[in-house]
Motif scaffolding. Structure first.
Motif, PDB file in Angstrom:
ATOM      1  N   ALA A  33       0.869  -1.188   0.000  1.00 53.38           N
ATOM      2  CA  ALA A  33       0.000   0.000   0.000  1.00 53.38           C
ATOM      3  C   ALA A  33       0.906   1.238   0.000  1.00 53.38           C
ATOM      4  O   ALA A  33       1.483   1.578  -1.024  1.00 53.38           O
ATOM      5  N   THR A  36       5.328   2.119   3.760  1.00 54.85           N
ATOM      6  CA  THR A  36       6.150   2.692   4.835  1.00 54.85           C
ATOM      7  C   THR A  36       6.679   1.610   5.777  1.00 54.85           C
ATOM      8  O   THR A  36       7.798   1.730   6.286  1.00 54.85           O
ATOM      9  N   HIS A  79      -3.335   8.112   6.632  1.00 53.28           N
ATOM     10  CA  HIS A  79      -3.540   8.785   7.924  1.00 53.28           C
ATOM     11  C   HIS A  79      -3.915  10.251   7.694  1.00 53.28           C
ATOM     12  O   HIS A  79      -4.751  10.802   8.410  1.00 53.28           O
ATOM     13  N   GLU A 101      -1.101  11.144  15.179  1.00 55.24           N
ATOM     14  CA  GLU A 101       0.098  10.809  15.967  1.00 55.24           C
ATOM     15  C   GLU A 101       0.960   9.743  15.303  1.00 55.24           C
ATOM     16  O   GLU A 101       1.947   9.280  15.879  1.00 55.24           O
TER      17      GLU A 101
END
Ligand SMILES: Cc1cc2nc3c(=O)[nH]c(=O)nc-3n(C[C@H](O)[C@H](O)[C@H](O)COP(=O)(O)OP(=O)(O)OC[C@H]3O[C@@H](n4cnc5c(N)ncnc54)[C@H](O)[C@@H]3O)c2cc1C
Length: 275
Positions: A33, A36, A79, A101
């Protein structure tokens, strides 16, 4: 040693249906995806797989909307998408808080909620939110869709019920009554993995989920039941401490994690937590 880059293959589906077909006919393939998490394991040489399926361009998996009474969040929502979504901020503000966060801005722009969940780290920041919210994970493979309650998705440390030819496509979250609370405690505000992360719903039906205190994200069901039965916050703290079994590791000690978990419970139930 990581495999040579020339030995790696990246399949580029043009549509979601194409992606499911590739998983069925050309697997095993590692879904990719935002990359990361995957990039870190590729870089460290801990990921031996050489064949990947690029999901990044599948816009159909990025939808965030309301379907009937359910908040529907596509697995590829980043996010940043979660932080910016008015629907998420209104219906599930604790998820927007958690997403805010995660890592830093670059990680938030690439990292997805599906990747966070599939990666199955007990420290994943969105996991306690989905657990406390009674989310359902929608999984699809060619010709089959199944829905798994989030609380049954993890079977052990970094293990899930996802089959190799399945993709996480979305999360369905019922409407929530009560105050939503989220708090991540780490070494610093950004780019820090949590020492303890907790999400809770304070209301008629208390719900409490914690990350980084066990091999998977955990729901503190005994503490929830005690609070629902009218236990004081102090009694509930004692139940919580009997219910969780954190470990010492490089990020923290078990004792610190226990104290923080109990303190967060008091903070949430005494009304001091931000959303
Ligand atoms: C510097 C840095 C800081 C970070 N900080 C945080 C942090 O503070 N909090 C936190 O929770 N995480 C953090 N992470 C971890 C990571 O960014 C998140 O877990 C992110 O949400 C992963 O999403 P992704 O799309 O990049 O996943 P990817 O790296 O693309 O994939 C991760 C795993 O999920 C699988 N996968 C991805 N999407 C799907 C799907 N739809 N269906 C099935 N399997 C899938 C992949 O095969 C892989 O196993 C950090 C990472 C880095 C590098």
């Amino acid at each position: 040693m990581p495999p040579l880059i020339s030995h790696r293959r990246l399949l580029e589906p043009r549509s979601f249906a194409d992606a499911l077909k590739m998983l069925r006919d050309e697997g095993p393939l590692v879904p990719m995806a935002g990359c990361t998490d995957l990039y870190v394991s590729l870089n460290f040489g801990t990921l031996k797989d050489t064949r990947f399926l690029n999901l990044w361009r599948l816009a159909a998996l990025r939808t965030i909307d309301v379907r009937g009474d359910l908040l529907f969040i596509g697995a590829l929502a980043t996010h940043t998408d979660l932080v910016r979504s008015p629907i998420v901020r209104k219906r599930l503000p604790m998820l927007a808080s958690a997403a805010r966060e995660v890592g830093g801005v670059q990680i938030q722009n690439r990292g997805t909620i599906g990747g966070n969940v599939a990666n199955a780290s007990p420290a994943g920041d969105t996991l306690p939110v989905l657990s406390a919210a009674d989310a359902v994970v929608v999984l699809k493979r060619a010709g089959e869709t199944r829905r798994v309650p989030f609380t049954m998705f993890y079977t052990g440390y970094r293990e899930t019920v996802r089959r190799p030819d399945e993709l996480i496509v979305a999360f369905e979250i019922p409407a929530i009554r009560g105050k939503q609370c989220f708090r991540k405690v780490g070494t610093r505000a950004a780019q820090a993995i949590s020492k303890v992360v907790m999400a809770a719903i304070v209301g008629d039906r208390p719900r409490i989920a914690l990350g980084s205190v066990g091999p998977t994200v955990v729901r503190a069901t005994r503490t929830e039941a005690a609070l629902a039965a009218g236990a004081s916050v102090e009694e509930a703290q004692r139940t919580l401490l009997a219910e969780i079994a954190p470990i010492d590791d490089i990020r923290s000690t078990a004792e610190y994690r226990r104290r923080v978990a109990a303190n967060l419970l008091a903070l949430f139930w005494n009304g001091g937590a931000r959303r």
